[in-house]
Design a protein around this motif. Structure first.
Motif, PDB file in Angstrom:
ATOM      1  N   ILE A 202      38.731  46.389  26.482  1.00  9.66           N
ATOM      2  CA  ILE A 202      38.111  46.892  27.708  1.00  9.66           C
ATOM      3  C   ILE A 202      37.319  48.160  27.417  1.00  9.66           C
ATOM      4  O   ILE A 202      36.173  48.327  27.866  1.00  9.66           O
ATOM      5  CB  ILE A 202      39.183  47.140  28.781  1.00  9.66           C
ATOM      6  N   ALA A 203      37.913  49.063  26.635  1.00  5.48           N
ATOM      7  CA  ALA A 203      37.224  50.316  26.301  1.00  5.48           C
ATOM      8  C   ALA A 203      35.962  50.051  25.491  1.00  5.48           C
ATOM      9  O   ALA A 203      34.923  50.700  25.705  1.00  5.48           O
ATOM     10  CB  ALA A 203      38.172  51.237  25.536  1.00  5.48           C
TER      11      ALA A 203
ATOM     12  N   LEU B 160      28.487  48.824  27.240  1.00  2.00           N
ATOM     13  CA  LEU B 160      27.668  48.498  28.402  1.00  2.00           C
ATOM     14  C   LEU B 160      27.162  49.739  29.123  1.00  2.00           C
ATOM     15  O   LEU B 160      26.318  49.629  30.012  1.00  2.00           O
ATOM     16  CB  LEU B 160      28.477  47.635  29.377  1.00  2.00           C
ATOM     17  N   ARG B 161      27.647  50.883  28.720  1.00  3.68           N
ATOM     18  CA  ARG B 161      27.262  52.120  29.380  1.00  3.68           C
ATOM     19  C   ARG B 161      25.753  52.357  29.251  1.00  3.68           C
ATOM     20  O   ARG B 161      25.209  52.393  28.147  1.00  3.68           O
ATOM     21  CB  ARG B 161      28.047  53.275  28.770  1.00  3.68           C
TER      22      ARG B 161
ATOM     23  N   ASN C  77      40.024  32.832  26.206  1.00  4.79           N
ATOM     24  CA  ASN C  77      39.836  32.898  27.655  1.00  4.79           C
ATOM     25  C   ASN C  77      40.141  34.283  28.206  1.00  4.79           C
ATOM     26  O   ASN C  77      39.468  34.761  29.126  1.00  4.79           O
ATOM     27  CB  ASN C  77      40.680  31.832  28.357  1.00  4.79           C
ATOM     28  N   ASP C  78      41.154  34.944  27.678  1.00  2.00           N
ATOM     29  CA  ASP C  78      41.453  36.306  28.116  1.00  2.00           C
ATOM     30  C   ASP C  78      40.285  37.232  27.794  1.00  2.00           C
ATOM     31  O   ASP C  78      39.834  38.024  28.634  1.00  2.00           O
ATOM     32  CB  ASP C  78      42.716  36.831  27.427  1.00  2.00           C
ATOM     33  N   LEU C  79      39.796  37.152  26.546  1.00  2.00           N
ATOM     34  CA  LEU C  79      38.719  38.035  26.113  1.00  2.00           C
ATOM     35  C   LEU C  79      37.433  37.774  26.891  1.00  2.00           C
ATOM     36  O   LEU C  79      36.735  38.720  27.302  1.00  2.00           O
ATOM     37  CB  LEU C  79      38.479  37.864  24.614  1.00  2.00           C
ATOM     38  N   LEU C  80      37.115  36.498  27.117  1.00  2.00           N
ATOM     39  CA  LEU C  80      35.895  36.175  27.859  1.00  2.00           C
ATOM     40  C   LEU C  80      36.042  36.509  29.338  1.00  2.00           C
ATOM     41  O   LEU C  80      35.062  36.894  29.988  1.00  2.00           O
ATOM     42  CB  LEU C  80      35.550  34.700  27.671  1.00  2.00           C
ATOM     43  N   GLY C  81      37.225  36.369  29.877  1.00  2.00           N
ATOM     44  CA  GLY C  81      37.433  36.748  31.277  1.00  2.00           C
ATOM     45  C   GLY C  81      37.193  38.228  31.502  1.00  2.00           C
ATOM     46  O   GLY C  81      36.554  38.639  32.478  1.00  2.00           O
ATOM     47  N   ILE C  82      37.692  39.043  30.591  1.00  2.00           N
ATOM     48  CA  ILE C  82      37.469  40.492  30.683  1.00  2.00           C
ATOM     49  C   ILE C  82      35.988  40.814  30.483  1.00  2.00           C
ATOM     50  O   ILE C  82      35.412  41.659  31.184  1.00  2.00           O
ATOM     51  CB  ILE C  82      38.343  41.220  29.647  1.00  2.00           C
TER      52      ILE C  82
ATOM     53  N   GLU D 196      33.576  42.806  33.169  1.00  2.00           N
ATOM     54  CA  GLU D 196      32.817  44.022  32.846  1.00  2.00           C
ATOM     55  C   GLU D 196      31.311  43.772  32.946  1.00  2.00           C
ATOM     56  O   GLU D 196      30.549  44.657  33.363  1.00  2.00           O
ATOM     57  CB  GLU D 196      33.195  44.532  31.457  1.00  2.00           C
ATOM     58  N   SER D 197      30.869  42.568  32.590  1.00  2.00           N
ATOM     59  CA  SER D 197      29.456  42.223  32.742  1.00  2.00           C
ATOM     60  C   SER D 197      29.034  42.306  34.203  1.00  2.00           C
ATOM     61  O   SER D 197      27.967  42.844  34.534  1.00  2.00           O
ATOM     62  CB  SER D 197      29.211  40.817  32.193  1.00  2.00           C
ATOM     63  N   ALA D 198      29.884  41.754  35.097  1.00  2.00           N
ATOM     64  CA  ALA D 198      29.554  41.793  36.526  1.00  2.00           C
ATOM     65  C   ALA D 198      29.564  43.217  37.050  1.00  2.00           C
ATOM     66  O   ALA D 198      28.701  43.622  37.835  1.00  2.00           O
ATOM     67  CB  ALA D 198      30.552  40.927  37.300  1.00  2.00           C
ATOM     68  N   ARG D 199      30.539  44.002  36.620  1.00  2.00           N
ATOM     69  CA  ARG D 199      30.617  45.392  37.079  1.00  2.00           C
ATOM     70  C   ARG D 199      29.401  46.204  36.647  1.00  2.00           C
ATOM     71  O   ARG D 199      28.937  47.084  37.373  1.00  2.00           O
ATOM     72  CB  ARG D 199      31.892  46.045  36.541  1.00  2.00           C
TER      73      ARG D 199
END
Length: 539
Positions: free
Chosen positions: A287-288, A294-295, A331-336, A340-343
């Protein structure tokens, strides 16, 4: 949409110190927008030591923070307030060193960052003298609070790394300093408060300059913005491995198995992360990484996106062929990643080249992740170049990558000559075979460009810029939703930025500077010719 891709470190300008800066990125963003581009794609900006051979953007000390080499010193606000910094910059020896750096053909990371260090320290002292209620000081306090322990760990590591130089591995530090939570590390942080804060301030200013570059691009018309790059790993001797020892595994490195391009396999020398420990840690590091990458960006390229599916782990001391694949919780990694992409309202591109399991392509499409389609690799079964219509719509189409020759280099066989010079082509007979194969590829490319209407008629006197324009017209005619035009191809560079399979001790990868400076792009006829595809891209 199309965009301009560039190796920022290689960008030449009148102001930089041989390393392209975030100020240059802002200029490039505005220039690209003026030609109808939607994005500017750059190499990873990850933190590097910038000493000796520690210069590869794909083997950083940290993927969470950025390299100080990209700072535009002229844009640091404290320069107007620091007599000491201006006095340093006006010294005759410093001005002579800067003139040499600016005139050179190679990026000199070590000399440039060493020359900048006393200036940056003077600027930091000027920053520390600001009043508590000062707006810039308040912005810094917000940044530090937002970044939290991760920034403090990185800044502490950087200060320790300097203190224990020339030791380059934290594993060789005195034992008391090898654990980030030790009493000795806490005492060091207190005793060297200003040194630690200096590294926090560097990251704060890098973040401000990147945000400013992104804002200038958006105001000029970049609809997607800055397209950043996330490397697959970080150095075992770096900050991330020191701060997150529970995640990184010893005695293993990641790489790739033998294939046609690398018959002996590849060892990237980067330690793997345990997928089990990553899961148990609730994916905090992943996540970090995504939030850092993406910043201030509108798109993110994930290098070797196959690493989210499986990684090739090689035991220490063993040849690459003795490695094995280890699966990751895809799936966990792509879900996160999707969250973050949407955010961040950012497009995601996965570099899916190489040995690709059959489930990868449909999985990426299901998650709306763009794949990578590279002209030099897109071939039909008979070896001919694939037609434009055959390109995957959900993809980023480019002529090449940082591991491949430029268009001019490909056309003139510069990569073949270099591979022979460094022993990757072992005999004159093998060299002759490679040259014959390249001639066949050149004729096949011409046939494809003519068949797709990207090239009206080929003549032996076709210039590099005319070839580039034809290739770019072809790429812009594909159904790929994104097209990346390399700045190196626009300016006709023949030298590669990287020569895979040859160590930095033998070949100066990651340090070739561009010949055409930013200020001269519009005045260079070859650039205008190579950019002629922009009209079809807009249409």
């Amino acid at each position: 949409a199309f965009g301009i891709t560039a190796n920022l470190y290689s960008v030449r300008s009148a102001a930089n110190w041989s390393v392209g800066t975030l100020g240059d990125l802002a200029t490039l963003a505005e220039w690209s927008a003026s030609h109808g581009a939607a994005f500017v794609g750059i190499n990873p900006l990850h933190a590097l030591r910038n000493l000796g051979y520690d210069i590869s953007p794909y083997g950083p000390v940290s993927r969470l923070y950025r390299s100080a080499a990209y700072l535009d010193i002229d844009s640091v606000p404290e320069l107007a307030e620091s007599d000491a910094a201006r006095a340093l910059l006006s010294r005759e020896d410093v001005r002579a060193a800067l003139a040499q750096l600016r005139a050179g053909d190679r990026v000199d990371y070590e000399r440039a960052t060493t020359l900048a260090r006393p200036v940056l320290h003077a600027l930091h002292r000027a920053f520390m003298a600001r009043a508590a209620g000062d707006a810039r000081r308040a912005a810094y306090d917000r940044y530090v609070a937002e970044q939290g322990d991760a920034l403090t760990a990185f800044a502490t590591f950087s200060a320790l790394d300097e203190s224990f130089a020339p030791i380059t591995s934290w594993r060789e530090w005195p034992a008391a300093y090898r654990a980030p939570s030790s009493a000795a590390v806490a005492e060091f942080r207190t005793a060297h408060r200003e040194q630690v804060d200096f590294h926090r301030w560097i990251q704060f200013e890098l973040d401000r300059q990147l945000r400013h570059a992104a804002e200038r691009g958006r105001r000029a018309g970049l609809s997607i913005g800055i397209y950043q790059d996330l490397a697959i790993g970080s150095s075992s001797d770096g900050s991330d491995a020191w701060a997150c020892q529970h995640l990184f595994l010893d005695g293993l490195t990641i790489g790739a198995p033998p294939d046609a391009l690398a018959p002996e396999g590849q060892n990237w020398g980067l330690p793997p992360i345990s997928p089990h420990r990553l899961h148990d840690d609730r994916y905090a590091y992943w996540i970090a990484l995504l939030r850092a990458s993406l910043r201030h960006g509108g798109a993110l390229r994930i290098d070797h996106v196959l690493g989210l599916f499986r990684q090739f782990w090689i035991p220490a001391g063993r040849p690459e062929r003795d490695g094995a694949y280890v699966r990751f919780p895809t799936n966990d990694l792509l879900g996160i990643l999707a969250l973050e992409s949407a955010r961040h309202r950012a497009v995601i591109v996965g570099e899916d080249l190489g040995t690709v399991p059959p489930e990868v392509a449909p999985t990426l499409r299901a998650w709306n992740i763009h794949g990578s389609r590279v002209l030099l690799f897109e071939r039909d079964p008979d070896g001919s170049f694939s037609p434009a219509a055959a390109y995957e719509p959900m993809s980023l189409a480019t002529a090449n990558t940082h591991d491949l020759p430029t268009l001019a280099g490909f056309w003139h066989g510069r990569d073949i000559a270099l591979r022979r010079a460094f022993g990757l082509i072992e005999s004159d007979d093998a060299l002759a075979a490679a040259e014959r194969a390249r001639d066949a590829d050149k004729h096949a490319l011409i046939r494809r460009l003519e068949a797709d209407g990207a090239l009206a008629a080929h003549t032996d006197s076709m210039s590099d810029s005319q070839l580039s324009a034809a290739v770019h017209r072809f790429l812009c005619a594909t159904p790929a939703s994104l097209v990346g035009l390399s700045l190196d191809d626009l300016t006709g560079e023949t030298e590669p930025v990287n020569l895979p399979g040859v160590g930095l001790a033998r070949h100066a990868s990651w340090s070739r500077r561009m010949r055409v400076p930013l200020e001269s792009l519009d005045a260079t006829p070859a650039v205008r010719t190579a950019l002629s595809c922009e009209r079809s891209a807009r249409a």
